[in-house]
Write an enzyme that holds these catalytic residues in place. Structure first.
Site, PDB file in Angstrom:
ATOM      1  N   CYS A   1       0.880  -1.167   0.000  1.00 38.57           N
ATOM      2  CA  CYS A   1       0.000   0.000   0.000  1.00 38.57           C
ATOM      3  C   CYS A   1       0.921   1.221   0.000  1.00 38.57           C
ATOM      4  O   CYS A   1       2.116   1.084  -0.287  1.00 38.57           O
ATOM      5  CB  CYS A   1      -0.998  -0.017   1.157  1.00 38.57           C
ATOM      6  SG  CYS A   1      -0.300   0.142   2.814  1.00 38.57           S
ATOM      7  N   GLY A   2       0.401   2.388   0.270  1.00 40.36           N
ATOM      8  CA  GLY A   2       1.238   3.580   0.173  1.00 40.36           C
ATOM      9  C   GLY A   2       2.410   3.534   1.139  1.00 40.36           C
ATOM     10  O   GLY A   2       3.570   3.663   0.760  1.00 40.36           O
TER      11      GLY A   2
ATOM     12  N   GLY B   1      -0.991  -0.004   6.545  1.00 43.87           N
ATOM     13  CA  GLY B   1      -2.379  -0.469   6.604  1.00 43.87           C
ATOM     14  C   GLY B   1      -2.539  -1.886   6.091  1.00 43.87           C
ATOM     15  O   GLY B   1      -3.252  -2.709   6.689  1.00 43.87           O
TER      16      GLY B   1
ATOM     17  N   HIS C   1      14.337 -15.203  11.273  1.00 40.58           N
ATOM     18  CA  HIS C   1      13.944 -15.229  12.681  1.00 40.58           C
ATOM     19  C   HIS C   1      12.436 -15.319  12.887  1.00 40.58           C
ATOM     20  O   HIS C   1      11.994 -15.837  13.905  1.00 40.58           O
ATOM     21  CB  HIS C   1      14.460 -13.972  13.403  1.00 40.58           C
ATOM     22  CG  HIS C   1      15.940 -13.999  13.641  1.00 40.58           C
ATOM     23  ND1 HIS C   1      16.584 -13.114  14.472  1.00 40.58           N
ATOM     24  CD2 HIS C   1      16.910 -14.832  13.139  1.00 40.58           C
ATOM     25  CE1 HIS C   1      17.883 -13.387  14.486  1.00 40.58           C
ATOM     26  NE2 HIS C   1      18.108 -14.418  13.676  1.00 40.58           N
TER      27      HIS C   1
HETATM   28  C1  RB5 Z   1      -4.013   5.372   0.851  1.00 35.83           C
HETATM   29  O1  RB5 Z   1      -4.048   6.733   0.601  1.00 35.83           O
HETATM   30  C2  RB5 Z   1      -3.049   5.072   1.997  1.00 35.83           C
HETATM   31  O2  RB5 Z   1      -3.616   5.472   3.199  1.00 35.83           O
HETATM   32  C3  RB5 Z   1      -2.699   3.602   2.018  1.00 35.83           C
HETATM   33  O3  RB5 Z   1      -2.150   3.241   0.793  1.00 35.83           O
HETATM   34  C4  RB5 Z   1      -1.689   3.185   3.059  1.00 35.83           C
HETATM   35  O4  RB5 Z   1      -0.569   4.015   3.046  1.00 35.83           O
HETATM   36  C5  RB5 Z   1      -2.181   2.941   4.410  1.00 35.83           C
HETATM   37  O5  RB5 Z   1      -1.442   2.514   5.307  1.00 35.83           O
END
Ligand code: RB5
Length: 147
Positions: free
Chosen positions: A65-66, A70, A98
């Site tokens: 993700c970014g 998340g 580990h």
């Molecule tokens: C999306 O804008 C962003 O919040 C997601 O990709 C990520 O970074 C979340 O942890």
């Protein structure tokens, strides 16, 4: 290896590069999306990928993700998943040696693509050391049972 790969929009370009890289290395790749930079919710894609690893349908998973945060938090909600968010090669190697991590999480807005691919390679080539580390993995598994 049979590998599942997933991302949200923030990890889309890196995920695409990872898919091509893994295929070029001869791995079987299951790409469960997303398929564009249109905004989507990362828990949905984390669950799709993590379920395939937890069920044994895939050997390991890579999620992006970014920030990588998340999607790693989400993947770790699935029993049996040890998803490691890594920002350097040492972390990727230790996550295998580990922690016997079965999923790697990366931040598409954190790492340059060529560097991210070196983390992918490190994660895939490193074995689990076992021994005292197995005892700790067993304790994590016990925590999942008790939850
Ligand atoms: C999306 O804008 C962003 O919040 C997601 O990709 C990520 O970074 C979340 O942890």
């Amino acid at each position: 290896m049979k590998l599942v790969v997933a991302s949200d929009h923030g990890g889309f370009s890196l995920k695409q590069a990872i898919v091509l890289h893994l295929q070029a290395c001869g791995h079987e790749v299951v790409d469960v999306g997303t398929n564009s930079e249109t905004s989507v919710d990362y828990p949905f894609y984390a669950k799709k990928a993590a379920s395939m690893v937890a069920s044994g349908a895939c050997d390991r998973g890579i999620v992006v993700c970014g920030a990588g945060v998340g999607i790693s938090i989400s993947a770790n909600k699935i029993n049996g998943i040890r998803c490691a968010l890594c920002t350097n090669e040492f972390m990727a190697r230790m996550a295998r040696r580990h922690n016997d991590a079965n999923m790697l999480a990366l931040g598409g807005r954190v790492l340059a693509i060529p560097y991210a691919l070196t983390l992918v390679d490190a994660f895939l080539e490193e074995p689990f050391d076992g021994g005292r580390h197995q005892r700790r993995i067993d304790q994590i598994t016990e925590m999942e049972r008790d939850a």
